[in-house]
Write an enzyme that holds these catalytic residues in place. Structure first.
Site, short mmCIF file in Angstrom:
data_model
loop_
_atom_site.label_atom_id
_atom_site.label_comp_id
_atom_site.label_asym_id
_atom_site.label_seq_id
_atom_site.Cartn_x
_atom_site.Cartn_y
_atom_site.Cartn_z
N CYS A 97 -7.34 -7.60 -3.14
CA CYS A 97 -7.54 -7.31 -1.71
C CYS A 97 -8.97 -6.95 -1.38
O CYS A 97 -9.26 -6.40 -0.32
CB CYS A 97 -6.62 -6.16 -1.28
SG CYS A 97 -4.87 -6.54 -1.48
N CYS A 138 -5.09 1.72 4.65
CA CYS A 138 -3.93 1.53 3.78
C CYS A 138 -2.91 2.63 3.93
O CYS A 138 -1.95 2.69 3.18
CB CYS A 138 -4.39 1.44 2.34
SG CYS A 138 -5.48 2.80 1.88
N CYS A 183 0.83 -1.21 0.00
CA CYS A 183 0.00 0.00 0.00
C CYS A 183 0.87 1.26 0.00
O CYS A 183 0.50 2.27 -0.62
CB CYS A 183 -0.93 0.01 1.21
SG CYS A 183 -2.35 -1.10 1.11
FE1 SF4 Z 1 -1.30 -3.62 -2.62
FE2 SF4 Z 1 -3.62 -4.69 -1.83
FE3 SF4 Z 1 -2.78 -2.31 -0.85
FE4 SF4 Z 1 -3.63 -2.55 -3.40
S1 SF4 Z 1 -4.86 -2.80 -1.50
S2 SF4 Z 1 -1.86 -1.43 -2.72
S3 SF4 Z 1 -2.80 -4.59 -3.95
S4 SF4 Z 1 -1.83 -4.34 -0.55
#
Ligand code: SF4
Length: 243
Positions: free
Chosen positions: A206, A231, A121
């Site tokens: 995700c 995130c 993220c």
């Molecule tokens: Fe990576 Fe999942 Fe975060 Fe998207 S939501 S940036 S794929 S960890």
């Protein structure tokens, strides 16, 4: 960086009492064009898009293209471009960082640990967001308090300590039902995944559909505990200072 001096605690209380459209108008009048709306094209985001563009046709909208989005998300972005005839500023991750992550850990490292997920993220979302917000005074989001325990104390206007600017959350007190009433009443384009059990849409690997009655964000990073489900774009509420 240009800043508009305001007494933040007093303004935060005043904006809290405003309706969503009024709060957007308040911000546009004071901060445009040093203000952007961060859209991921979820249900709340199409509502904010409509409210914002009613207020100002040249309001700035940006999105983060993480490289892992659903096709349906790109589709609704395109429909919004066409309906409103607006440009959507698109920020992507740094190539070197993504290549390094994929080389070292593969394409699904985020499922191995919270640290790995936050690393992904950070590369795909937080770093592009940091670039998108550089030099601005305000960013607008579609956050609602009902969206989960990490968002329960969000205010309509708050100082974002992490990114160093004001954050306006015009829909903070809206229910999910009210969001959908607005979408239907105004025939807004929306992400087709919402009709397939996805109340909240993020990156494809995700995000999954949820069952009726489940928490709105339970389909996001479903392998993690609820208090981890952010995130890095939206941290816990921080009390304001001054801008
Ligand atoms: Fe990576 Fe999942 Fe975060 Fe998207 S939501 S940036 S794929 S960890």
């Amino acid at each position: 960086m240009r800043r508009t001096a305001i007494a933040l605690p007093r303004v935060v209380d005043a904006v809290e009492t405003m309706a969503a459209a009024e709060a957007i108008g308040w911000a546009v009048e004071r901060f445009h064009p040093r203000m952007v709306f961060a859209s991921s094209f979820g249900a709340e985001d199409v509502v904010v898009t409509d409210l914002l563009l009613r207020e100002r046709r040249d309001a700035r909208i940006f999105t983060l293209d993480t490289g892992r989005l659903h096709e349906e998300t790109h589709e609704v972005a395109q429909r919004i471009r066409e309906r409103y005839e607006v440009e959507i500023e698109t920020f992507v991750p740094e190539t070197d960082a993504v290549e390094g992550l994929l080389r070292a850990k593969g394409a699904f490292s985020f499922r191995e640990s919270v640290a790995n997920r936050k690393e992904c993220c950070a590369i795909r979302k937080v770093a592009p967001l940091t670039r998108a917000l550089a030099g601005l005074d305000v960013w607008i989001t579609g956050l609602r308090r009902e969206q989960g325990q990490t968002r329960a104390s969000v205010r309509r206007l708050e100082w974002d300590q992490a990114f160093g600017l004001l954050k306006l959350n015009p829909l903070v007190d809206w229910s999910e039902e009210r969001v959908w009433d607005y979408i239907r009443a105004n025939d807004l384009p929306y992400n087709a995944l919402h009709d397939r059990g996805f109340p909240s849409v993020g990156c494809a690997p995700c995000t999954r559909a949820v069952q009726p009655g489940e928490d709105i964000r339970s389909g996001r990073w479903w392998w993690e505990s609820p208090e981890q489900k952010e995130c890095g774009l939206h941290g816990p509420r921080r009390e304001g200072g001054r801008t």
